[in-house]
Every structure is written in structure tokens, then in C-alpha cells.
Write a protein that holds these residues in place. Sequence first.
Motif, PDB file in Angstrom:
ATOM      1  N   ILE A 108       0.838  -1.200   0.000  1.00  0.00           N
ATOM      2  CA  ILE A 108       0.000   0.000   0.000  1.00  0.00           C
ATOM      3  C   ILE A 108       0.872   1.249   0.000  1.00  0.00           C
ATOM      4  N   ILE A 109       2.039   1.185   0.655  1.00  0.00           N
ATOM      5  CA  ILE A 109       2.961   2.334   0.671  1.00  0.00           C
ATOM      6  C   ILE A 109       3.585   2.520  -0.718  1.00  0.00           C
ATOM      7  N   THR A 110       4.054   1.413  -1.307  1.00  0.00           N
ATOM      8  CA  THR A 110       4.617   1.503  -2.651  1.00  0.00           C
ATOM      9  C   THR A 110       3.590   2.088  -3.622  1.00  0.00           C
ATOM     10  N   GLY A 111       2.368   1.574  -3.539  1.00  0.00           N
ATOM     11  CA  GLY A 111       1.311   2.031  -4.441  1.00  0.00           C
ATOM     12  C   GLY A 111       1.006   3.505  -4.255  1.00  0.00           C
ATOM     13  N   ILE A 112       0.783   3.904  -2.987  1.00  0.00           N
ATOM     14  CA  ILE A 112       0.448   5.306  -2.696  1.00  0.00           C
ATOM     15  C   ILE A 112       1.591   6.227  -3.119  1.00  0.00           C
ATOM     16  N   SER A 113       2.838   5.813  -2.837  1.00  0.00           N
ATOM     17  CA  SER A 113       3.961   6.702  -3.122  1.00  0.00           C
ATOM     18  C   SER A 113       4.080   6.944  -4.630  1.00  0.00           C
ATOM     19  N   LEU A 114       3.942   5.882  -5.419  1.00  0.00           N
ATOM     20  CA  LEU A 114       4.014   6.053  -6.872  1.00  0.00           C
ATOM     21  C   LEU A 114       2.845   6.890  -7.380  1.00  0.00           C
ATOM     22  N   MET A 115       1.652   6.607  -6.838  1.00  0.00           N
ATOM     23  CA  MET A 115       0.466   7.343  -7.266  1.00  0.00           C
ATOM     24  C   MET A 115       0.647   8.835  -6.996  1.00  0.00           C
ATOM     25  N   LEU A 116       1.149   9.179  -5.801  1.00  0.00           N
ATOM     26  CA  LEU A 116       1.330  10.595  -5.463  1.00  0.00           C
ATOM     27  C   LEU A 116       2.291  11.266  -6.434  1.00  0.00           C
ATOM     28  N   MET A 117       3.365  10.541  -6.782  1.00  0.00           N
ATOM     29  CA  MET A 117       4.328  11.132  -7.707  1.00  0.00           C
ATOM     30  C   MET A 117       3.701  11.332  -9.096  1.00  0.00           C
ATOM     31  N   PHE A 118       2.986  10.304  -9.559  1.00  0.00           N
ATOM     32  CA  PHE A 118       2.360  10.419 -10.882  1.00  0.00           C
ATOM     33  C   PHE A 118       1.365  11.580 -10.909  1.00  0.00           C
TER      34      PHE A 118
ATOM     35  N   LYS B 239     -12.753  -1.282  10.697  1.00  0.00           N
ATOM     36  CA  LYS B 239     -11.771  -0.708   9.784  1.00  0.00           C
ATOM     37  C   LYS B 239     -10.359  -0.895  10.303  1.00  0.00           C
ATOM     38  N   LEU B 240      -9.470  -1.191   9.385  1.00  0.00           N
ATOM     39  CA  LEU B 240      -8.053  -1.255   9.715  1.00  0.00           C
ATOM     40  C   LEU B 240      -7.372  -0.039   9.088  1.00  0.00           C
ATOM     41  N   ILE B 241      -6.109   0.134   9.385  1.00  0.00           N
ATOM     42  CA  ILE B 241      -5.444   1.354   8.949  1.00  0.00           C
ATOM     43  C   ILE B 241      -5.337   1.411   7.425  1.00  0.00           C
ATOM     44  N   GLY B 242      -5.225   0.239   6.784  1.00  0.00           N
ATOM     45  CA  GLY B 242      -5.218   0.196   5.323  1.00  0.00           C
ATOM     46  C   GLY B 242      -6.524   0.727   4.743  1.00  0.00           C
ATOM     47  N   ASP B 243      -7.643   0.400   5.425  1.00  0.00           N
ATOM     48  CA  ASP B 243      -8.944   0.900   4.969  1.00  0.00           C
ATOM     49  C   ASP B 243      -8.998   2.413   5.016  1.00  0.00           C
ATOM     50  N   GLU B 244      -8.396   2.992   6.056  1.00  0.00           N
ATOM     51  CA  GLU B 244      -8.425   4.451   6.191  1.00  0.00           C
ATOM     52  C   GLU B 244      -7.651   5.105   5.054  1.00  0.00           C
ATOM     53  N   ILE B 245      -6.481   4.516   4.719  1.00  0.00           N
ATOM     54  CA  ILE B 245      -5.702   5.069   3.602  1.00  0.00           C
ATOM     55  C   ILE B 245      -6.503   4.953   2.311  1.00  0.00           C
ATOM     56  N   GLU B 246      -7.079   3.771   2.106  1.00  0.00           N
ATOM     57  CA  GLU B 246      -7.810   3.525   0.863  1.00  0.00           C
ATOM     58  C   GLU B 246      -9.013   4.460   0.760  1.00  0.00           C
ATOM     59  N   GLU B 247      -9.693   4.679   1.904  1.00  0.00           N
ATOM     60  CA  GLU B 247     -10.870   5.546   1.877  1.00  0.00           C
ATOM     61  C   GLU B 247     -10.486   6.984   1.516  1.00  0.00           C
ATOM     62  N   LYS B 248      -9.373   7.454   2.109  1.00  0.00           N
ATOM     63  CA  LYS B 248      -8.933   8.817   1.794  1.00  0.00           C
ATOM     64  C   LYS B 248      -8.517   8.918   0.321  1.00  0.00           C
ATOM     65  N   TYR B 249      -7.924   7.839  -0.186  1.00  0.00           N
ATOM     66  CA  TYR B 249      -7.529   7.838  -1.603  1.00  0.00           C
ATOM     67  C   TYR B 249      -8.755   7.930  -2.505  1.00  0.00           C
ATOM     68  N   THR B 250      -9.802   7.125  -2.201  1.00  0.00           N
ATOM     69  CA  THR B 250     -10.993   7.159  -3.057  1.00  0.00           C
ATOM     70  C   THR B 250     -11.715   8.496  -2.944  1.00  0.00           C
ATOM     71  N   ASN B 251     -11.548   9.188  -1.795  1.00  0.00           N
ATOM     72  CA  ASN B 251     -12.166  10.520  -1.668  1.00  0.00           C
ATOM     73  C   ASN B 251     -11.245  11.636  -2.164  1.00  0.00           C
ATOM     74  N   PHE B 252     -10.153  11.266  -2.811  1.00  0.00           N
ATOM     75  CA  PHE B 252      -9.180  12.225  -3.356  1.00  0.00           C
ATOM     76  C   PHE B 252      -8.518  13.089  -2.290  1.00  0.00           C
ATOM     77  N   ASP B 253      -8.545  12.622  -1.011  1.00  0.00           N
ATOM     78  CA  ASP B 253      -7.817  13.337   0.036  1.00  0.00           C
ATOM     79  C   ASP B 253      -6.395  12.780   0.074  1.00  0.00           C
ATOM     80  N   PHE B 254      -5.599  13.158  -0.925  1.00  0.00           N
ATOM     81  CA  PHE B 254      -4.252  12.592  -1.039  1.00  0.00           C
ATOM     82  C   PHE B 254      -3.369  12.992   0.131  1.00  0.00           C
ATOM     83  N   ASN B 255      -3.548  14.207   0.650  1.00  0.00           N
ATOM     84  CA  ASN B 255      -2.719  14.664   1.761  1.00  0.00           C
ATOM     85  C   ASN B 255      -3.010  13.849   3.029  1.00  0.00           C
ATOM     86  N   GLY B 256      -4.289  13.595   3.266  1.00  0.00           N
ATOM     87  CA  GLY B 256      -4.666  12.792   4.419  1.00  0.00           C
ATOM     88  C   GLY B 256      -4.135  11.365   4.294  1.00  0.00           C
TER      89      GLY B 256
END
Lengths: 278, 285
Positions: A108-118, B239-256
Motif C-alpha cells: 500500500i505504501i509503494t502504491g500510494i507513493s508512486l500514485m502521489l508522484m504520478f 476498519k483497519l489502517i489500510g482501509d483508512e488510507i484507501e478511503e482517503k484515496y478514493t475521496n481524493f484526500d491525497f494529503n490525508g
Amino acid sequence: MKTLSKVYTALILLFLFAPIVILIVFSFNGSNSTAVMSGFSFQWYEELFHNSNILEAVRNTLVLAVASAVISTIMGTAAAVGIFRLRSKYLRAALDTVTNIPMINPDIITGISLMLMFVFVGRFFGLSNSLSFWTMLIAHVTFCLPYVILQVLPKLQQMDKSLPEAAMDLGCTHFRAFLKVEIPELFPGILTGMIMAFTMSLDDFVISYFTAGPGFQTLPVLIYSMTKKTVKPTIYSLATIIFFVILALLTLSNLVDSDTDKAIKEARKKKKAKNQAN
Amino acid sequence: MKKNANSRGSLIQRLVLAPYSLWAVLFIVVPLFFIAFYAFTDSQMHFTLHNIRNVFTYRINQDETLPYYVMVFGRSLKLAVISTLICLLLGYPFAYRIARATPRTQSILITIIMIPMWMNFLIRTYAWMVILQDKGILNGGLALLGLGPIHVIGTETAVIIGMVYDYLPYMILPIYSVMAKMDNKLLEAARDLGCNGFGVLRRVIWPLSLPGVISGVNMVLIPSVSTFYISQKLGGKMKLIGDEIEEKYTNFDFNGAAAIAFIMMILLLVVMALLQHRANKRSVA
């Protein structure tokens, strides 16, 4: 003690395979329930082969896996050769550390990090959407590379250093010695690395999920969006097909392996007999 | 002449290493800095500590004792550690059993262990949802025996079952590969010198297999801590911490998303350093 160990082995195997057996059985379900078996039919297989989304995703997945396996194998083999000959200890340690990062980091870190850069680079160039086949290819090559390198490096360490030297003494150029002597010696490692890269790419979901563009979906990403809703047994028939393809490939490679093992053993025996005769 | 050949060799070396070095910097190192960059900026790319502070202070209800994300981090770590221990408990004897078998049985058993690994883990996890759901196969089977029904889906138990199932082979394989190289003579020597079965295990087999155990633990713990699919399918609303990251990603909250990912990365580095430290200490002792 012996029976205990047998029972234990059986239980572990049961645990590992019960869900797979259930998937296979339900792929032939007569109704669309994923919990109650009623009747036998091939309807889900038929539906699978008429689902253009799934077929396209299968094609995408294969294209991506082949491309990332080829690129990461070429670049990874070259990298392993370079790392092996590196004289500077610090540079070597630095490269080793960097190579380990994608394997240690959670996907998930690898994925997010690449996505942020792209996304950042895309925004820089004013693109509304920067994720595509190419970003996915970059991501896949990145996480495949360490596996190729780690397969080729040990083969370099095992290789007899005098072989390429002998080739050069006999008039080969550096490059020719590398092609004609080193590559064949390294070939088993290169092949294993390539197969690993191919299967890793084929199977990856998490990194693909974060770097996939809307226009290019691989099978795992499609399965993810399919399982967000209630699923029809089509997904089971897909799983069943995948299972039997994998089973066939693994059995085949096992057979080939034991054949080469046998061939090597026999060759050794013959050599021994010859030596003794002399 | 010789010197010339050497310098040409080193030029080729540099050329051969150049594409990978460039690739590794661009696509392994730089992206990690982007996590830090996004974690410490807002959507306008101005510096802020808000995202990071949010992870440590945000509460859904003000009267909760622990901040929300701290609680989720704790839960993820707890479930992952439990799953890793179960994998170790189940996998260690199994790896030992494989390593003791004849070469032919070894390669068959290893192939069998690898088959589920090669099946897509989304489908494997989904199969457990089918088994564990309230009107699923497990309760159907229990009803036939006149038992149940039991409620498993949506509980921590279900998530742990999913994690153990998905990652058990990753524990077995590294332990097996270390054990397969273990010298049988050492075990025999220990027995000859008066060790009983448990003594051999504790004093010889376990210390020798430790490198395999460490890499097995890493290979189970890390994907378990960071998973989001297993909890989505088997954990119900949990929810696990991965879910929180994924949820913020789907809501376009990249900074969060970056802020949580950044803290997760640091947390895992600390955990892994501790693990490695303990292993080193033990092997020295």
C-alpha cells in the motif's frame, strides 16, 4: 507421533484447500446463489466467456505481465552484473538498501507513493488524469526488479570467475565474453527471475489498484470492483479456470525439474563410471 | 594494455548499472519523498502540520479516550500480531515436517503449499466470506450437525482467519528453506549428548531456524498490518489502517492518505528494527 504428524499435515492441507474446493463446486451452481448449491450447470462459464469486460481485463493483465517481466528481466540482469562488479562498498550498500525497499515496504505504501508522484507530475504538466497503462507499467517494473536482481546475483557469485577471463584470453571482447560465457551461466537465475516477475505482476492487486488509470484495468482490479457488489458465480468459474491453469503449469514445471535433476544425476553417474574405467 | 582493458571494463560496468540506478532513484526513492511531501502540505501545496496532527488528535466523538486513528492503528497491529503468531504456531511444525521428508515429498508438498499462493488473494478472501457469512457454508454444516448458528463474519475472528489463510504459506516457505539446509548431524549430536526431543528443538532447531522465522514474520506481519481487502470482506464495518488510507484515496484526500501512510511507514520501520535487534541479540547469545 507418526500418525499425529499425518493428521496435522492433513488438517493444514484441508485448511488451505477447503475454500478452493468450495469455489470450484459453486462455479457449477445451477442458481446464482453463492451459498446454497442447487443443481449443476455450466451457465457461469458461458457468461464468463461472453463478458467482454473480463476478457479485456485478462488480455490487459497478460500484456502488462509480459511487458513488465521482459523489461525488469533485462534491466535487473544488467543491474545484478553491475552490482556484482561494484568495487565501492558504500555504493554497493546503498544500492542493496534501495533494492530492498520495495520488498520490505507494504504494497500500500509503494502504491500510494508512486500514485502521489504520478499525480504530482501530471498536475505539473496540467494533465487532468495522469494514470494510464504507462504508470502501471512503471509500477510493475519497479516491484519486479528486486526479485530479478536477487535471483541473478547468487548465480554471479557461484560462477567461476576464470570462465569469462579464459574467454577473453582466447580473444573474446568483454561484450562477447559476457554474451557467450556469462549469460548461459546465469540463465537459470535469469529465467527464475523472469518467471517470478511475470507471476508477481499477474497477481498484484494493491499496487495496481493505486496506479491504474480509468482506461486500463487488470483482472485483480476488476475482481476488486466486482466483489464490491454482490457477486455472481461467474467470478468462481474464473477462479476455477485460474486454479487449473496454475495447477497445470506447476505440475509441468515440477516434471521438467525432476527430469533435469534425473538427467544431471545420470550424467554424473556416467562420468563417474568413465573415470573409474580409466 | 592491461590498464586500458580494465578501464574499459569499468565503463561498461557503469553503463550496465546506469539504467537501474536511475530507475531506482526515480521510482523507489523519490516516490517515498512524495509521501512526506504530501503528508506535510495541504491541497494548495502549502506547508502544514494539520494532516499529521489530525492523525493523532481526530476523534469521532469527543468523549472517546483514544484518538480515532490511534485506535485503528492499535487494532491493525493487534490483529496482525495475533495472525502472525498463529501462522508461526501452525507453520513452524509444518515447515519442519516438510524439511524432514524425502526430497520427492518435499517438492510435492512445496508445490501444494504454493498453489493457493498463486491464486488471486481477492478470490481466496472472498471464498472465506462465502464460508463464514451468517447463512453461509459453515453455519449450514453446523446446522446439519444440530449445532449453531454462530456469528463469525464481521468479527475480529473472521479477519484473523482471513489473514492466517492468506499469509500462512509466506510463513512456511522461508522457515522451510532454512530448515532444509540444516545439518542432520547437529540434531544427532545433540541427541547423543543427552538432549531430549524438546531440548533439541529449543537449543538446536529453533536457533538455527531463526533467520527463516524472522523473514516469515516480516512476510506475514507487514501485509497483515497494511491490508484493506480482508477487513472489507470479512470485518464488516470494522476498519483497519489500510482501509483508512484507501478511503482517503478514493475521496481524493491525497494529503490525508499520505499522512497516515507516512506514520505507518515510520511505525513499521521501528517494529522491524526492534525485531532485527532482538534476533541479533539472540544469535549473539
